[in-house]
Every structure is written in structure tokens, then in C-alpha cells.
Design a protein around this motif. Structure first.
Motif, mmCIF file in Angstrom:
data_model
loop_
_atom_site.group_PDB
_atom_site.id
_atom_site.type_symbol
_atom_site.label_atom_id
_atom_site.label_comp_id
_atom_site.label_asym_id
_atom_site.label_seq_id
_atom_site.Cartn_x
_atom_site.Cartn_y
_atom_site.Cartn_z
ATOM 1 N N LEU A 15 40.713 -13.261 5.089
ATOM 2 C CA LEU A 15 39.750 -13.551 6.139
ATOM 3 C C LEU A 15 39.904 -12.574 7.310
ATOM 4 O O LEU A 15 38.920 -12.041 7.821
ATOM 5 C CB LEU A 15 39.908 -14.994 6.622
ATOM 6 C CG LEU A 15 38.957 -15.456 7.712
ATOM 7 C CD1 LEU A 15 37.509 -15.346 7.245
ATOM 8 C CD2 LEU A 15 39.280 -16.875 8.125
ATOM 9 N N ASN A 16 41.136 -12.336 7.721
ATOM 10 C CA ASN A 16 41.374 -11.403 8.827
ATOM 11 C C ASN A 16 40.915 -9.993 8.479
ATOM 12 O O ASN A 16 40.333 -9.301 9.320
ATOM 13 C CB ASN A 16 42.848 -11.407 9.223
ATOM 14 C CG ASN A 16 43.246 -12.683 9.933
ATOM 15 O OD1 ASN A 16 42.425 -13.305 10.606
ATOM 16 N ND2 ASN A 16 44.481 -13.095 9.767
ATOM 17 N N LYS A 17 41.162 -9.544 7.267
ATOM 18 C CA LYS A 17 40.699 -8.220 6.847
ATOM 19 C C LYS A 17 39.177 -8.166 6.824
ATOM 20 O O LYS A 17 38.573 -7.185 7.261
ATOM 21 C CB LYS A 17 41.263 -7.867 5.464
ATOM 22 C CG LYS A 17 42.718 -7.498 5.489
ATOM 23 C CD LYS A 17 43.206 -7.148 4.093
ATOM 24 C CE LYS A 17 44.682 -6.772 4.122
ATOM 25 N NZ LYS A 17 45.177 -6.456 2.766
ATOM 26 N N HIS A 18 38.564 -9.223 6.339
ATOM 27 C CA HIS A 18 37.108 -9.286 6.291
ATOM 28 C C HIS A 18 36.523 -9.170 7.699
ATOM 29 O O HIS A 18 35.538 -8.454 7.918
ATOM 30 C CB HIS A 18 36.655 -10.586 5.619
ATOM 31 C CG HIS A 18 35.175 -10.767 5.585
ATOM 32 N ND1 HIS A 18 34.358 -10.020 4.772
ATOM 33 C CD2 HIS A 18 34.372 -11.597 6.279
ATOM 34 C CE1 HIS A 18 33.101 -10.396 4.971
ATOM 35 N NE2 HIS A 18 33.096 -11.356 5.878
ATOM 36 N N LYS A 19 37.123 -9.866 8.660
ATOM 37 C CA LYS A 19 36.652 -9.810 10.041
ATOM 38 C C LYS A 19 36.788 -8.415 10.638
ATOM 39 O O LYS A 19 36.064 -8.062 11.560
ATOM 40 C CB LYS A 19 37.418 -10.821 10.901
ATOM 41 C CG LYS A 19 37.026 -12.256 10.612
ATOM 42 C CD LYS A 19 37.835 -13.214 11.457
ATOM 43 C CE LYS A 19 37.441 -14.649 11.190
ATOM 44 N NZ LYS A 19 38.247 -15.596 11.983
ATOM 45 N N ARG A 20 37.708 -7.613 10.090
ATOM 46 C CA ARG A 20 37.891 -6.236 10.561
ATOM 47 C C ARG A 20 37.117 -5.237 9.698
ATOM 48 O O ARG A 20 37.361 -4.052 9.761
ATOM 49 C CB ARG A 20 39.379 -5.877 10.579
ATOM 50 C CG ARG A 20 40.186 -6.721 11.570
ATOM 51 C CD ARG A 20 41.614 -6.214 11.747
ATOM 52 N NE ARG A 20 42.276 -5.849 10.517
ATOM 53 C CZ ARG A 20 43.200 -6.568 9.893
ATOM 54 N NH1 ARG A 20 43.581 -7.727 10.382
ATOM 55 N NH2 ARG A 20 43.760 -6.140 8.781
ATOM 56 N N SER A 21 36.205 -5.755 8.896
ATOM 57 C CA SER A 21 35.345 -4.942 8.021
ATOM 58 C C SER A 21 36.113 -4.171 6.960
ATOM 59 O O SER A 21 35.663 -3.123 6.491
ATOM 60 C CB SER A 21 34.483 -3.988 8.853
ATOM 61 O OG SER A 21 33.632 -4.724 9.700
#
Length: 87
Positions: A15-21
Motif C-alpha cells: 500500500l505504501n509503495k502504491h501511494k508513492r506510485s
């Protein structure tokens, strides 16, 4: 067997990686077919990836679905396949 070990931390990391594109994902299989499940397990065997396994209510249900498997049977089969595939 690595099933469920640290899964929340892994999902939080995704999720955190996704939020950072950062392009990330989870290998997800919706099948009760042992050949499909084994192929997916072999795919993730030597990686840090997790495998999300699910089945439709037509495949697996309290009456056995068209596979003849109840949810308990399906879970037992998935664990057995995971042991065979060494994941």
C-alpha cells in the motif's frame, strides 16, 4: 510454510509503495484447479511475493460446489499443495 507469515506488514508495504506510485501488486488466483494453484505457487516460491488464493462460491461452498469441496476441504487442499510446492 510461509502462508500468512507477516502478511499485514507485507500488505502495508504494498500500500505504501502504491501511494508513492511504485508499481507493485499481489499474485492473485481464483481457481480450485490444482494445476493452476501449483503453477502460481511455483511462480512465487523463490520470491518475496505472497499469493492470494480464492475460489468462487460455485467452485467451493458448504454443499461442495461443482468441485465437490467444502471451504474446509479447499483450505486443506491449498495447504497440502503449498507443502508439495515448498512454499
Amino acid at each position: 510454510m510461509k502462508i500468512f507469515a507477516g502478511s499485514m506488514n507485507y500488505l502495508d508495504e504494498i500500500l505504501n509503495k502504491h501511494k508513492r506510485s511504485i508499481p507493485v501488486g499481489v499474485v492473485s488466483i481464483c481457481s480450485a484447479n490444482p494445476y493452476v494453484l501449483k503453477a502460481a505457487m511455483k511462480r512465487i516460491r523463490n520470491t518475496a511475493e505472497f499469493l492470494l488464493v480464492e475460489a468462487t462460491c460455485n467452485q467451493v461452498n458448504q454443499y461442495g460446489g461443482y468441485t465437490g469441496k467444502t471451504p474446509g476441504d479447499f483450505v486443506a487442499d491449498v495447504y497440502d499443495l503449498a507443502r508439495q510446492c515448498e512454499v
